[in-house]
Design an enzyme around this catalytic site. Structure first.
Site, PDB file in Angstrom:
ATOM      1  N   ASP A  49      -0.581  -8.900 -10.982  1.00  9.14           N
ATOM      2  CA  ASP A  49       0.821  -9.122 -10.487  1.00  9.14           C
ATOM      3  C   ASP A  49       0.620  -9.245  -8.908  1.00  9.14           C
ATOM      4  OD1 ASP A  49       0.075  -6.385  -9.686  1.00  9.14           O
ATOM      5  OD2 ASP A  49       1.048  -5.782 -11.410  1.00  9.14           O
ATOM      6  N   ASP A  51       2.148  -8.460  -5.268  1.00 12.10           N
ATOM      7  CA  ASP A  51       2.804  -7.596  -4.387  1.00 12.10           C
ATOM      8  C   ASP A  51       3.119  -8.055  -3.007  1.00 12.10           C
ATOM      9  OD1 ASP A  51       2.908  -5.655  -6.586  1.00 12.10           O
ATOM     10  OD2 ASP A  51       1.049  -4.669  -6.142  1.00 12.10           O
ATOM     11  N   ASP A 132      -5.314   2.727   0.296  1.00 17.01           N
ATOM     12  CA  ASP A 132      -6.526   3.553  -0.355  1.00 17.01           C
ATOM     13  C   ASP A 132      -7.944   3.014   0.114  1.00 17.01           C
ATOM     14  OD1 ASP A 132      -6.055   1.504  -2.277  1.00 17.01           O
ATOM     15  OD2 ASP A 132      -5.763   2.929  -3.833  1.00 17.01           O
TER      16      ASP A 132
HETATM   17  P1  ATP Z   1      -4.029  -3.548  -9.838  1.00 17.51           P
HETATM   18  O1  ATP Z   1      -4.833  -4.861 -10.174  1.00 17.51           O
HETATM   19  O2  ATP Z   1      -4.504  -2.373 -10.695  1.00 17.51           O
HETATM   20  O3  ATP Z   1      -2.742  -3.892  -9.777  1.00 17.51           O
HETATM   21  P2  ATP Z   1      -3.975  -2.750  -7.244  1.00 17.51           P
HETATM   22  O4  ATP Z   1      -4.784  -2.788  -6.064  1.00 17.51           O
HETATM   23  O5  ATP Z   1      -2.824  -4.149  -7.081  1.00 17.51           O
HETATM   24  O6  ATP Z   1      -4.533  -3.080  -8.353  1.00 17.51           O
HETATM   25  P3  ATP Z   1      -1.405  -1.372  -7.278  1.00 17.51           P
HETATM   26  O7  ATP Z   1      -1.379  -0.063  -7.938  1.00 17.51           O
HETATM   27  O8  ATP Z   1      -0.683  -2.313  -7.708  1.00 17.51           O
HETATM   28  O9  ATP Z   1      -2.917  -1.504  -7.433  1.00 17.51           O
HETATM   29  O10 ATP Z   1      -1.166  -1.096  -5.948  1.00 17.51           O
HETATM   30  C1  ATP Z   1      -1.107  -2.382  -4.888  1.00 17.51           C
HETATM   31  C2  ATP Z   1      -1.510  -1.945  -3.497  1.00 17.51           C
HETATM   32  O11 ATP Z   1      -1.112  -0.579  -2.888  1.00 17.51           O
HETATM   33  C3  ATP Z   1      -2.961  -1.490  -3.756  1.00 17.51           C
HETATM   34  O12 ATP Z   1      -3.797  -2.366  -3.486  1.00 17.51           O
HETATM   35  C4  ATP Z   1      -3.186  -0.328  -2.297  1.00 17.51           C
HETATM   36  O13 ATP Z   1      -3.262  -1.235  -1.183  1.00 17.51           O
HETATM   37  C5  ATP Z   1      -1.816   0.239  -2.510  1.00 17.51           C
HETATM   38  N1  ATP Z   1      -1.785   1.669  -3.133  1.00 17.51           N
HETATM   39  C6  ATP Z   1      -1.620   1.703  -4.443  1.00 17.51           C
HETATM   40  N2  ATP Z   1      -1.364   3.063  -4.837  1.00 17.51           N
HETATM   41  C7  ATP Z   1      -2.142   3.504  -3.910  1.00 17.51           C
HETATM   42  C8  ATP Z   1      -2.308   4.946  -3.549  1.00 17.51           C
HETATM   43  N3  ATP Z   1      -2.303   5.858  -4.489  1.00 17.51           N
HETATM   44  N4  ATP Z   1      -2.715   5.229  -2.331  1.00 17.51           N
HETATM   45  C9  ATP Z   1      -2.822   4.379  -1.110  1.00 17.51           C
HETATM   46  N5  ATP Z   1      -2.688   3.125  -1.446  1.00 17.51           N
HETATM   47  C10 ATP Z   1      -2.136   2.677  -2.608  1.00 17.51           C
HETATM   48 MG    MG Z   2      -1.343  -4.643  -8.176  1.00 19.28          MG
END
Ligand code: ATP
Ligand code: MG
Length: 428
Positions: A49, A51, A132
């Protein structure tokens, strides 16, 4: 990183995400893609997705998009809805300063150092520090197509390393789910977690007991239903995270040669294969598998210690194990119903006499229960494997062949009435 120095092209970005970025930018706001999508695009993967982050507040965002919903309490976010695709738009988040009165209203911290509310807005630099992992703090700027890389995520990508931003212990205390995210990304991206980021995990793993059971349900799906479940499980085991989520299962997994460990690996490998070939999977199957041998063990206990019959002991065991598991992970009812069906059918599949085979075959969960039994057969062998084999043939067979199979069964096993006494098979 100017456009000439990175590989992200607008052709790789969802047209809806581009629309959102351009609309924000055109209204005088900053607008960036951030997080997993930038990371995945740089790795040449297809993002799950897209963001978006901006300096616009949730209310301003809502004013710009008709198809916008504001959601979330922990993090207030805007969802821009395009049919089945949702573009998540967040406002830059700032730091927490408890001494600052204005901010104390919108941010909240528990005694364990956990962030309970996180609605302080800030600058892009602050937003980056709150993320993170270093690979998750890269921002693709729609204004000039450059990437802002605040924590040297590019270097981490080149080294295939997962490095935490800031002091690891503080960051895990703020949000213990980051420990789960570390193993999830390591498994999914085939990265190594740096020693700095991984060393504190076993020590701090029990902080996961402070995380809301409903949030853990969502996280567990991301951990095990993502195409890299086997690798994730092994890392979770290694870092003592698995037992935090499944305390009553952990003792059964001490021996990697044991059927309990082997069954779980088989189920996860099977799930990975299904996902990687585009087949449907349900979290209920995973949960049914994780808890199966705990249910059997509990059933034995109810029989030997409580003197209950096989059937009653099994029903009680299902309830006990589910109830204890739900204290950690809030499994929604629509899934527990399926879990129970898969379990109950394990006892119905061996009973094929008379009309029973036909009734079982028509059950809505027949296919899941049959797949489950076949995997059990692969680790247990014996009668379970034979029953699985029989059902494999029965499903493929034509009507005359099926009749013959049922007749043979009677000839071989005989005396269906006697079995009935052991386990009365109520239709439930
Ligand atoms: P995925 O491929 O699983 O979607 P993602 O990195 O995009 O991986 P998301 O949960 O969609 O993960 O979160 C988007 C972004 O928000 C992350 O890349 C990170 O920068 C931030 N983020 C999400 N959860 C946390 C957290 N618990 N603590 C700090 N930053 C976070
Ligand atoms: Mg994501």
């Amino acid at each position: 990183m100017p456009r000439s120095q990175h590989s992200i092209s607008r052709d790789d970005i969802s047209p809806n995400a581009l629309k959102v970025l351009y609309r924000l930018h055109g209204s005088g706001h900053q607008a960036y893609l951030v997080g997993g999508c930038v990371r995945d695009l740089l790795l040449g993967h297809h993002p799950k997705d897209f963001d978006v982050v901006t300096d616009a507040t949730p209310e301003q965002i809502k004013g710009l998009f008709r198809n916008c919903r504001l959601i979330g309490r922990r993090f207030r976010l805007a969802h821009i809805v395009f049919g089945r695709e949702i573009i998540e738009v967040a406002t830059f988040r700032g730091h927490h300063q408890v001494e600052d009165n204005d901010r104390a209203q919108t941010s909240q911290q528990s005694e364990a150092g956990q962030l309970l509310r996180d609605n302080v807005f800030g600058s892009i630099e602050e937003d980056a520090e709150r993320r993170d992992f270093t690979v998750n703090a890269m921002y693709y700027n729609i204004a000039d197509y450059s990437i802002r890389d605040f924590a040297n995520g590019r270097d981490a990508i080149a080294k295939k390393q997962l490095e935490l931003i800031g002091d690891p212990e503080t960051r895990y205390r703020e949000d213990p789910v980051r420990m789960l995210r570390a193993v999830r990304f390591a498994a999914k991206l085939d990265f190594t977690i740096t020693a700095r980021a991984s060393d504190p995990i076993p020590e701090l793993a029990d902080l996961l007991s402070n995380v809301a059971p409903a949030r853990l349900f969502e996280e567990v799906i991301k951990l095990f239903i993502n195409g890299a479940g086997v690798a994730t499980f092994k890392l979770m085991h290694q870092y003592h995270l698995f037992g935090q989520l499944f305390p009553q299962i952990q003792p059964l997994l001490e021996n990697p040669e044991g059927k309990e460990y082997q069954f779980l690996l088989k189920v996860l490998a099977n799930t990975d294969n299904r996902i990687n070939s585009g087949l449907r999977v349900t979290p209920a199957f995973f949960y049914a598998a994780v808890m199966w041998y705990a249910v059997e063990e509990r059933q034995e206990q109810h029989m030997s210690e409580g003197g209950f019959n096989r059937h009653d002991a099994f029903i009680m065991a299902m309830n006990d194990v589910l109830h204890r598991q739900m204290q950690r992970i809030m499994i929604p009812k629509r899934f527990t119903a399926v879990i129970r069906d898969i379990w109950l059918l394990q006892h119905r599949l061996p009973k094929r006499f008379g009309k029973r085979a036909w009734v079982t075959l028509e059950h809505a969960r027949f296919r899941a229960a049959y797949d489950f039994l076949v995997l059990r057969g692969e680790v247990e062998g014996g009668e379970i494997a034979e029953v699985g084999q029989w059902w494999t043939e029965f499903q493929d067979a034509g009507a005359p062949q099926r009749k013959k199979m049922l007749a043979n069964l009677r000839g071989r096993d005989g005396k269906p009435a006697r079995r009935k006494r052991h386990f009365h098979n109520k239709k439930s």
